[in-house]
Design an enzyme around this catalytic site. Sequence first.
Site, short mmCIF file in Angstrom:
data_model
loop_
_atom_site.label_atom_id
_atom_site.label_comp_id
_atom_site.label_asym_id
_atom_site.label_seq_id
_atom_site.Cartn_x
_atom_site.Cartn_y
_atom_site.Cartn_z
N GLY A 9 -61.69 -4.44 -100.84
CA GLY A 9 -61.34 -3.15 -101.06
C GLY A 9 -61.84 -1.96 -101.25
N GLY A 10 -61.29 -0.90 -100.28
CA GLY A 10 -62.37 0.69 -100.07
C GLY A 10 -63.38 0.76 -101.69
N ARG A 12 -63.88 2.54 -104.64
CA ARG A 12 -62.67 2.91 -106.22
C ARG A 12 -62.24 2.57 -105.71
NH1 ARG A 12 -67.41 4.13 -108.95
NH2 ARG A 12 -68.37 6.11 -108.92
N GLY A 14 -60.80 -0.26 -107.45
CA GLY A 14 -60.70 -1.09 -107.96
C GLY A 14 -60.83 -2.22 -108.73
N THR A 39 -76.00 -7.52 -106.32
CA THR A 39 -77.22 -7.22 -105.29
C THR A 39 -77.51 -6.17 -105.55
OG1 THR A 39 -74.99 -7.19 -104.79
CG2 THR A 39 -76.19 -9.70 -104.74
N HIS A 54 -70.85 -0.37 -114.36
CA HIS A 54 -70.97 -1.28 -113.73
C HIS A 54 -71.31 -2.23 -114.89
CE1 HIS A 54 -69.07 -2.10 -109.80
NE2 HIS A 54 -69.28 -1.08 -109.91
N ASP A 88 -71.18 -9.74 -107.11
CA ASP A 88 -71.18 -7.59 -106.86
C ASP A 88 -72.02 -7.42 -106.40
OD1 ASP A 88 -69.41 -5.96 -106.48
OD2 ASP A 88 -69.07 -5.46 -108.86
#
Length: 190
Positions: A9-10, A12, A14, A39, A54, A88
């Site tokens: 997804g782009g 922000r 989600g 990462t 996060h 992630d």
Amino acid sequence: MGQIVLVTGGVRSGKSAFAERYAACCAARAEAHVAYIATAQVYDDEMRQRVDLHQSRRPADWVTYEAPFRTEDAIRTAGASHGVILFDCVTMFLSNDMLQYPEEEQERDSFALHVRARIGALVSAAEEVSATTIFVTNEVGAGIVPEHRLGRLYRDMAGLANQQIARSAAEVYLVTCGIPVNIKKLAEDI
């Protein structure tokens, strides 16, 4: 053999929050522990805030592996004692890897072979472990064409990397406006 799930997804959109919920659900169903492979590298305050966000969402019992490089080794290590791995993210890993090489080594055609090998190593590691590996990645090709050569190369390599992982994934989710859609299932129905 491990199962691969790709969440894209782009910025922000989600996607990370969805991937975290997905990982928690997988772990609960399998009565497994979750490993989080991070990462990102922190170079400034803005990136520190992103990393802190996060970290604040992660349950205390998730084990974090800081792995900006040699992430295939982190997958194997995590997979030895965890039933779910949340990675992630692929595009941050790709950025870390690309910036290790001087500009003359980043020639598009030969560098695509390098990226294919690096992503292949991640996929192979995820397939070797007895865990569900959830790869989070950014969909960077839907925006404007970057002004600079490195930005265009990064966009192109991220697109190739995402396609490569998607081919091996059992499920591929596109998250937009916080809503996940299993696009691989939609593609099978066509």
